[in-house]
Design a protein around this motif. Structure first.
Motif, PDB file in Angstrom:
ATOM      1  N   LYS A 187       0.878  -0.792   0.003  1.00  0.00           N
ATOM      2  CA  LYS A 187      -0.120  -0.026  -0.520  1.00  0.00           C
ATOM      3  C   LYS A 187       1.058   1.050  -0.017  1.00  0.00           C
ATOM      4  O   LYS A 187       0.560   2.485  -0.400  1.00  0.00           O
ATOM      5  N   ARG A 188       1.940   1.498   0.696  1.00  0.00           N
ATOM      6  CA  ARG A 188       2.752   2.607   1.105  1.00  0.00           C
ATOM      7  C   ARG A 188       3.365   2.829  -0.158  1.00  0.00           C
ATOM      8  O   ARG A 188       3.663   3.697  -0.998  1.00  0.00           O
ATOM      9  N   ALA A 189       4.391   1.901  -1.210  1.00  0.00           N
ATOM     10  CA  ALA A 189       4.406   1.669  -2.623  1.00  0.00           C
ATOM     11  C   ALA A 189       3.532   2.154  -3.686  1.00  0.00           C
ATOM     12  O   ALA A 189       4.289   2.718  -3.703  1.00  0.00           O
ATOM     13  N   ALA A 190       2.041   1.892  -3.766  1.00  0.00           N
ATOM     14  CA  ALA A 190       1.715   2.374  -4.651  1.00  0.00           C
ATOM     15  C   ALA A 190       1.467   3.687  -3.886  1.00  0.00           C
ATOM     16  O   ALA A 190       1.069   4.433  -5.000  1.00  0.00           O
ATOM     17  N   LEU A 191       1.399   3.995  -3.160  1.00  0.00           N
ATOM     18  CA  LEU A 191       0.598   5.313  -2.809  1.00  0.00           C
ATOM     19  C   LEU A 191       2.041   6.664  -3.059  1.00  0.00           C
ATOM     20  O   LEU A 191       1.740   7.408  -3.896  1.00  0.00           O
ATOM     21  N   GLN A 192       3.854   5.810  -3.307  1.00  0.00           N
ATOM     22  CA  GLN A 192       4.303   6.945  -3.053  1.00  0.00           C
ATOM     23  C   GLN A 192       4.891   7.242  -4.745  1.00  0.00           C
ATOM     24  O   GLN A 192       5.169   7.644  -5.019  1.00  0.00           O
ATOM     25  N   ALA A 193       3.999   5.865  -5.462  1.00  0.00           N
ATOM     26  CA  ALA A 193       4.565   5.610  -6.906  1.00  0.00           C
ATOM     27  C   ALA A 193       3.327   6.909  -7.394  1.00  0.00           C
ATOM     28  O   ALA A 193       3.204   7.132  -8.609  1.00  0.00           O
ATOM     29  N   ASP A 194       2.349   7.292  -6.692  1.00  0.00           N
ATOM     30  CA  ASP A 194       1.000   8.286  -7.370  1.00  0.00           C
ATOM     31  C   ASP A 194       1.388   9.551  -7.036  1.00  0.00           C
ATOM     32  O   ASP A 194       1.931  10.025  -6.427  1.00  0.00           O
ATOM     33  N   PRO A 195       1.255  10.349  -8.946  1.00  0.00           N
ATOM     34  CA  PRO A 195       1.883  11.237  -8.435  1.00  0.00           C
ATOM     35  C   PRO A 195       1.965  12.309  -8.302  1.00  0.00           C
ATOM     36  O   PRO A 195       2.333  14.183  -7.787  1.00  0.00           O
ATOM     37  N   ALA A 196       0.167  11.861  -7.478  1.00  0.00           N
ATOM     38  CA  ALA A 196      -0.549  13.201  -7.061  1.00  0.00           C
ATOM     39  C   ALA A 196      -0.727  13.187  -5.507  1.00  0.00           C
ATOM     40  O   ALA A 196       0.250  14.309  -5.007  1.00  0.00           O
ATOM     41  N   TRP A 197       0.413  12.045  -4.943  1.00  0.00           N
ATOM     42  CA  TRP A 197       1.232  11.912  -3.576  1.00  0.00           C
ATOM     43  C   TRP A 197       2.630  12.770  -4.063  1.00  0.00           C
ATOM     44  O   TRP A 197       2.979  13.655  -2.665  1.00  0.00           O
ATOM     45  N   VAL A 198       3.017  12.817  -5.036  1.00  0.00           N
ATOM     46  CA  VAL A 198       4.392  13.239  -4.925  1.00  0.00           C
ATOM     47  C   VAL A 198       4.194  14.564  -5.192  1.00  0.00           C
ATOM     48  O   VAL A 198       5.510  15.211  -4.585  1.00  0.00           O
TER      49      VAL A 198
END
Length: 105
Positions: A66-77
């Protein structure tokens, strides 16, 4: 089950600004990837420049995915960039907790 307990401390006088920034740019994307935390609260006494959130995961593998998917999301970046530019945060403390055998949530 594991609990990811996070405590963030803001520069004095900036916690409301930081939480407003997070609410607008961070919360929607983070809760989309991680689900809803069991706690998301500002400190009422003690260090009033701090807030805490606790996320629940099935296990370490679930958390990692879940955290890897979050970190890969451009909106989170983009949120992380906005947060860094604002400079409200001064510290972060993370703890992974595991419930004791006799506690059943």
């Amino acid at each position: 089950m594991i609990l990811d307990h996070r405590t963030y401390t803001c520069r004095p006088g900036t916690i409301k600004k930081h939480l407003a920034l997070y609410e607008k740019h961070g919360w929607p994307i983070q809760s989309q990837h991680l689900g809803k935390p069991i706690v998301y609260a500002a400190t009422e006494t003690g260090d009033v420049n701090a807030y805490v959130h606790i996320w629940v995961y099935e296990n370490a593998t679930d958390r990692e995915a879940k955290r890897a998917a979050l970190q890969a999301d451009p909106a989170w970046v983009e949120y992380l960039k906005l947060s860094a530019e604002a400079g409200y945060l001064i510290s972060q403390r993370n703890q992974i907790l595991k419930p004791v055998p006799f506690f059943k949530a």
